[in-house]
Motif scaffolding. Structure first.
Motif, mmCIF file in Angstrom:
data_model
loop_
_atom_site.group_PDB
_atom_site.id
_atom_site.type_symbol
_atom_site.label_atom_id
_atom_site.label_comp_id
_atom_site.label_asym_id
_atom_site.label_seq_id
_atom_site.Cartn_x
_atom_site.Cartn_y
_atom_site.Cartn_z
ATOM 1 N N MET A 1 2.193 19.552 56.878
ATOM 2 C CA MET A 1 2.935 20.136 57.997
ATOM 3 C C MET A 1 4.447 20.133 57.788
ATOM 4 O O MET A 1 5.122 21.155 57.967
ATOM 5 C CB MET A 1 2.587 19.391 59.291
ATOM 6 N N ILE A 2 5.014 18.996 57.389
ATOM 7 C CA ILE A 2 6.466 18.909 57.269
ATOM 8 C C ILE A 2 6.975 19.820 56.150
ATOM 9 O O ILE A 2 8.038 20.441 56.262
ATOM 10 C CB ILE A 2 6.929 17.440 57.043
ATOM 11 N N PHE A 3 6.205 19.943 55.065
ATOM 12 C CA PHE A 3 6.614 20.808 53.957
ATOM 13 C C PHE A 3 6.533 22.281 54.357
ATOM 14 O O PHE A 3 7.416 23.074 54.010
ATOM 15 C CB PHE A 3 5.752 20.526 52.729
ATOM 16 N N GLN A 4 5.487 22.645 55.063
ATOM 17 C CA GLN A 4 5.365 24.026 55.538
ATOM 18 C C GLN A 4 6.518 24.377 56.465
ATOM 19 O O GLN A 4 7.057 25.485 56.407
ATOM 20 C CB GLN A 4 4.024 24.212 56.244
ATOM 21 N N HIS A 5 6.894 23.435 57.304
ATOM 22 C CA HIS A 5 8.007 23.686 58.227
ATOM 23 C C HIS A 5 9.292 23.998 57.468
ATOM 24 O O HIS A 5 10.087 24.848 57.897
ATOM 25 C CB HIS A 5 8.221 22.480 59.138
ATOM 26 N N PHE A 6 9.493 23.328 56.332
ATOM 27 C CA PHE A 6 10.716 23.530 55.559
ATOM 28 C C PHE A 6 10.578 24.630 54.515
ATOM 29 O O PHE A 6 11.459 24.788 53.671
ATOM 30 C CB PHE A 6 11.150 22.218 54.909
ATOM 31 N N GLY A 7 9.480 25.400 54.565
ATOM 32 C CA GLY A 7 9.393 26.607 53.731
ATOM 33 C C GLY A 7 8.389 26.602 52.619
ATOM 34 O O GLY A 7 8.269 27.601 51.889
#
Length: 289
Positions: free
Chosen positions: A273-279
């Motif tokens: 989730m956190i990686f997807q949020h940052f692109g």
């Protein structure tokens, strides 16, 4: 010996451990699944204010009697207050997050040729330093600053030799000049000096406590073994200060995931989730399915 003057300070802290012999959850008992290293970069001028920033955070989390922040010891409300404060401060944040499952028992024979007992740690710091020095160099070029160097201050941790790390990055600086080994990323030798590398206990510098907030926030965003379910809210609060590259992208710059490409990382949905949020894009290409 002439020690160059510096314009920036990068305070560096970590979460997890660099052990690769046994890695959870593959092994029932072993090292952490993740190793996270973060840098909080401040200008020399703003560094004068870091003590006050920490004092402000201590007031927010209601620990005025103790002017040293330990992020892991705060409750969830206090953690979010600390992260929100740092996310609104004039700093730049860089984080490298390595999921170690694919590194279990891995040996990097080329890296081991450089005398060091900590090649994996040095490799992660190298990834971090490449981005930090690139940002510092671009910032200096844009503003035509006379001082260009960045001082690296590590939060002292048992088992690490920071003199080895300094020597390793001096070698990388030399190699970057000659184009040896390094392709996509190289450390910006123009802003580096092995004489601007220090290590101090966490409590000695307010900047190191800010780096603890950053490293712990991202560690808790991806870890679901030691700190409970993934808690991305703290890292999300830091987003305004997570560094961007020249294309205004944060992925693979302010936040770096290892292994790469992202789809090779064996992550759960909550860890992604956190990686997807940052692109980051975890789509598996057709030829790899």
């Amino acid at each position: 010996m002439t020690i160059p003057d510096y314009e920036f300070i990068a305070y560096i802290d970590e979460g997890g451990d660099p052990s690769l012999k046994r890695v959870r959850p593959i092994d029932a008992h072993g090292g952490t699944e993740w190793m996270v290293i973060s840098a909080v970069v401040v200008s020399r001028t703003n560094d004068l204010h870091t003590k006050q920033w920490v004092a402000d955070i201590c007031t927010l989390v209601e620990q005025e009697n103790d002017q040293v922040i330990h992020f892991k010891d705060l409750d969830s409300v206090g953690k979010l207050k600390a992260a929100n404060y740092l996310g609104a401060s004039p700093v730049r944040i860089f984080t490298v997050a390595s999921n170690k499952k694919n590194m279990r028992r891995y040996r990097n024979e080329r890296a081991e040729k450089i005398p060091s007992k900590q090649w994996f740690y040095n490799w992660l710091v190298r990834i971090l330093v490449e981005r930090v020095t690139d940002w510092c160099w671009r910032h200096c070029q844009k503003r035509n600053l006379s001082r260009k160097h960045v001082k690296l201050i590590f939060s002292q941790s048992g088992g690490h030799s920071y003199s080895q790390t300094a020597a390793y990055h001096e070698l990388l600086k030399f190699q970057s000049h000659g184009g040896i080994w390094l392709k996509k990323w190289v450390p910006r030798r123009e802003v580096m000096s092995m004489h601007l590398v220090e290590a101090h206990p966490h409590y000695k510098f307010a900047g190191l406590q800010l780096a603890d907030i950053a490293a712990s926030s991202f560690y808790q965003a991806v870890d679901n073994l030691d700190t409970g379910p993934c808690a991305p809210q703290y890292a999300l609060a830091l987003e305004p200060r997570v560094a961007m590259n020249e294309r205004d992208e944060r992925w693979d710059y302010g936040l770096v995931l290892q292994p790469t490409p992202a789809w090779k990382a064996d992550l759960s949905a909550d860890q992604k989730m956190i990686f997807q949020h940052f692109g980051y894009d975890f789509t598996v290409p057709w030829w790899a399915r």
